[in-house]
Write a protein that holds these residues in place. Sequence first.
Motif, PDB file in Angstrom:
ATOM      1  N   ASN A   1      36.343  43.473  52.379  1.00 34.08           N
ATOM      2  CA  ASN A   1      37.513  43.758  52.583  1.00 34.08           C
ATOM      3  C   ASN A   1      38.904  42.980  51.868  1.00 34.08           C
ATOM      4  O   ASN A   1      38.361  42.304  51.185  1.00 34.08           O
ATOM      5  CB  ASN A   1      37.605  43.413  54.194  1.00 34.08           C
ATOM      6  CG  ASN A   1      37.646  41.933  54.513  1.00 34.08           C
ATOM      7  OD1 ASN A   1      38.603  41.486  54.032  1.00 34.08           O
ATOM      8  ND2 ASN A   1      36.527  41.260  55.115  1.00 34.08           N
ATOM      9  N   PHE A   2      39.932  43.533  52.314  1.00 37.49           N
ATOM     10  CA  PHE A   2      40.946  43.054  51.612  1.00 37.49           C
ATOM     11  C   PHE A   2      41.607  41.721  51.961  1.00 37.49           C
ATOM     12  O   PHE A   2      42.392  41.152  51.283  1.00 37.49           O
ATOM     13  CB  PHE A   2      42.161  43.889  51.782  1.00 37.49           C
ATOM     14  CG  PHE A   2      42.145  45.419  50.785  1.00 37.49           C
ATOM     15  CD1 PHE A   2      42.640  45.378  49.521  1.00 37.49           C
ATOM     16  CD2 PHE A   2      41.239  46.540  51.450  1.00 37.49           C
ATOM     17  CE1 PHE A   2      42.361  46.315  48.784  1.00 37.49           C
ATOM     18  CE2 PHE A   2      40.860  47.664  50.409  1.00 37.49           C
ATOM     19  CZ  PHE A   2      41.439  47.431  49.170  1.00 37.49           C
ATOM     20  N   ALA A   3      41.044  41.064  52.998  1.00 41.17           N
ATOM     21  CA  ALA A   3      41.408  39.658  53.262  1.00 41.17           C
ATOM     22  C   ALA A   3      40.601  38.834  52.021  1.00 41.17           C
ATOM     23  O   ALA A   3      41.272  37.959  51.481  1.00 41.17           O
ATOM     24  CB  ALA A   3      40.897  39.517  54.451  1.00 41.17           C
ATOM     25  N   ASP A   4      39.181  39.385  51.910  1.00 37.89           N
ATOM     26  CA  ASP A   4      38.712  38.718  50.873  1.00 37.89           C
ATOM     27  C   ASP A   4      39.290  38.533  49.509  1.00 37.89           C
ATOM     28  O   ASP A   4      39.262  37.609  48.667  1.00 37.89           O
ATOM     29  CB  ASP A   4      37.255  39.295  50.772  1.00 37.89           C
ATOM     30  CG  ASP A   4      36.386  39.273  51.853  1.00 37.89           C
ATOM     31  OD1 ASP A   4      36.599  38.357  52.827  1.00 37.89           O
ATOM     32  OD2 ASP A   4      35.486  39.906  52.129  1.00 37.89           O
ATOM     33  N   LEU A   5      39.946  39.696  49.273  1.00 39.72           N
ATOM     34  CA  LEU A   5      40.492  39.969  47.842  1.00 39.72           C
ATOM     35  C   LEU A   5      41.978  39.227  47.647  1.00 39.72           C
ATOM     36  O   LEU A   5      42.398  39.117  46.631  1.00 39.72           O
ATOM     37  CB  LEU A   5      40.744  41.576  47.674  1.00 39.72           C
ATOM     38  CG  LEU A   5      39.560  42.393  47.734  1.00 39.72           C
ATOM     39  CD1 LEU A   5      40.051  43.826  47.372  1.00 39.72           C
ATOM     40  CD2 LEU A   5      38.703  41.842  46.612  1.00 39.72           C
ATOM     41  N   MET A   6      42.593  38.630  48.723  1.00 40.14           N
ATOM     42  CA  MET A   6      43.698  38.086  48.786  1.00 40.14           C
ATOM     43  C   MET A   6      43.672  36.414  48.019  1.00 40.14           C
ATOM     44  O   MET A   6      44.865  36.134  47.636  1.00 40.14           O
ATOM     45  CB  MET A   6      44.420  38.293  50.121  1.00 40.14           C
ATOM     46  CG  MET A   6      44.984  39.620  50.523  1.00 40.14           C
ATOM     47  SD  MET A   6      45.441  39.508  52.353  1.00 40.14           S
ATOM     48  CE  MET A   6      46.771  38.147  52.349  1.00 40.14           C
TER      49      MET A   6
ATOM     50  N   LEU B   1      46.210  46.573  48.346  1.00 39.49           N
ATOM     51  CA  LEU B   1      46.194  44.875  47.979  1.00 39.49           C
ATOM     52  C   LEU B   1      47.466  44.390  47.940  1.00 39.49           C
ATOM     53  O   LEU B   1      48.032  43.430  48.607  1.00 39.49           O
ATOM     54  CB  LEU B   1      45.359  44.764  46.799  1.00 39.49           C
ATOM     55  CG  LEU B   1      45.246  43.120  46.341  1.00 39.49           C
ATOM     56  CD1 LEU B   1      44.528  42.494  47.467  1.00 39.49           C
ATOM     57  CD2 LEU B   1      44.541  42.811  45.326  1.00 39.49           C
ATOM     58  N   TYR B   2      48.453  45.099  47.496  1.00 41.98           N
ATOM     59  CA  TYR B   2      49.927  44.817  47.374  1.00 41.98           C
ATOM     60  C   TYR B   2      50.396  44.555  48.689  1.00 41.98           C
ATOM     61  O   TYR B   2      51.265  43.431  49.019  1.00 41.98           O
ATOM     62  CB  TYR B   2      50.746  45.779  46.418  1.00 41.98           C
ATOM     63  CG  TYR B   2      52.249  45.324  46.264  1.00 41.98           C
ATOM     64  CD1 TYR B   2      52.650  44.400  45.728  1.00 41.98           C
ATOM     65  CD2 TYR B   2      53.243  46.006  47.379  1.00 41.98           C
ATOM     66  CE1 TYR B   2      53.885  43.892  45.733  1.00 41.98           C
ATOM     67  CE2 TYR B   2      54.352  45.743  47.204  1.00 41.98           C
ATOM     68  CZ  TYR B   2      54.869  44.536  46.295  1.00 41.98           C
ATOM     69  OH  TYR B   2      55.949  44.205  46.521  1.00 41.98           O
ATOM     70  N   LEU B   3      50.493  45.665  49.534  1.00 46.18           N
ATOM     71  CA  LEU B   3      50.703  45.383  50.727  1.00 46.18           C
ATOM     72  C   LEU B   3      50.090  44.452  51.538  1.00 46.18           C
ATOM     73  O   LEU B   3      51.105  43.837  52.573  1.00 46.18           O
ATOM     74  CB  LEU B   3      50.493  46.979  51.709  1.00 46.18           C
ATOM     75  CG  LEU B   3      51.230  48.071  51.033  1.00 46.18           C
ATOM     76  CD1 LEU B   3      50.803  49.372  51.770  1.00 46.18           C
ATOM     77  CD2 LEU B   3      52.868  47.851  51.129  1.00 46.18           C
ATOM     78  N   ALA B   4      48.959  43.870  51.352  1.00 48.33           N
ATOM     79  CA  ALA B   4      48.110  42.885  52.029  1.00 48.33           C
ATOM     80  C   ALA B   4      48.958  41.564  51.519  1.00 48.33           C
ATOM     81  O   ALA B   4      49.060  40.761  52.521  1.00 48.33           O
ATOM     82  CB  ALA B   4      46.808  43.044  51.889  1.00 48.33           C
TER      83      ALA B   4
END
Lengths: 134, 134
Positions: free
Chosen positions: B128-133, B15-18
């Motif tokens: 997915n990690f886009a949702d989490l951003m 998540l940090y990298l995203a």
Amino acid sequence: MYINQATDYGFRAVLYLAQKDSPELADAQTISRHEVIPIRFLLKIMPSLIKAGIVKSQRGVHGGYGLARPPHDISLLDVLEAIEGPIALNRCLDDETLCSKQASVHCKIHQSLQEIQEQLAGELSRRNFADLMD
Amino acid sequence: MYINQATDYGFRAVLYLAQKDSPELADAQTISRHEVIPIRFLLKIMPSLIKAGIVKSQRGVHGGYGLARPPHDISLLDVLEAIEGPIALNRCLDDETLCSKQASVHCKIHQSLQEIQEQLAGELSRRNFADLMD
DNA sequence: GTAAAACTATACCCGATGAGTATATTTTAG
DNA sequence: CTAAAATATACTCATCGGGTATAGTTTTAC
């Protein structure tokens, strides 16, 4: 990410008690033999099921174990929680202070896992031992 | 029934990298500081994420880590399986020979757990990690 | 071409937990 | 009273989770 072996044995023991036709109690030996559960281990987990009100027991000569309520009133979640405590997908959902970032409230990962955990708990509680008997 | 701490750290690292805005690589020190992950531990789990094609790395002076594919192509399940292997709610779903009753095929409990496991995997792969951003 | 900044590979440690065992005690039927 | 059952407590032992240490290897700046 396994559920405990003890819980698995617990599922089997409860299912056995639900399925046996006679209303008499079943002693630990019998359950152990039928379900291939080490007897000492079985003896150890039964008290948890009793405390949770799932199983009742009777000591003494013709003692043994039986269900404390009808199979359709016992869910997989009931047995799981009786044996291994409340489910928690990760430790910060169990106790916020365990989060090394101390950020659980505004942590998106935490929130997602929480939702997933609730769905999981829902599935486990939807399934009862009457369903499993067919 | 926890997911591993390593997996939790993995979620945070990805998540940090995203989320970081610059397209440059982030080195282990930076990730470790921002996400409060012991650096040696972080360094240990990163190779699993690389092997799974989630993260890419570069050695050398301005090296570091970055995502190998866009955040919306990385699910929670991807990261979890990269770090702790395929999910299995109990050991007989992982390897039938581990069932002490040797009865997994016609075992109702097994079947229920299998269904629940599939639902769980589905939930984890939906996110997915886009949702989490956001 | 060399030194420093990064990642990589192994391998170790240690406490907690999981799985199972042993012993002694209590209860009850007969 | 005695035998058959459950209960309580405490122990062992292996595995695993979490983390640390050491010794590399690769890359780039200069």
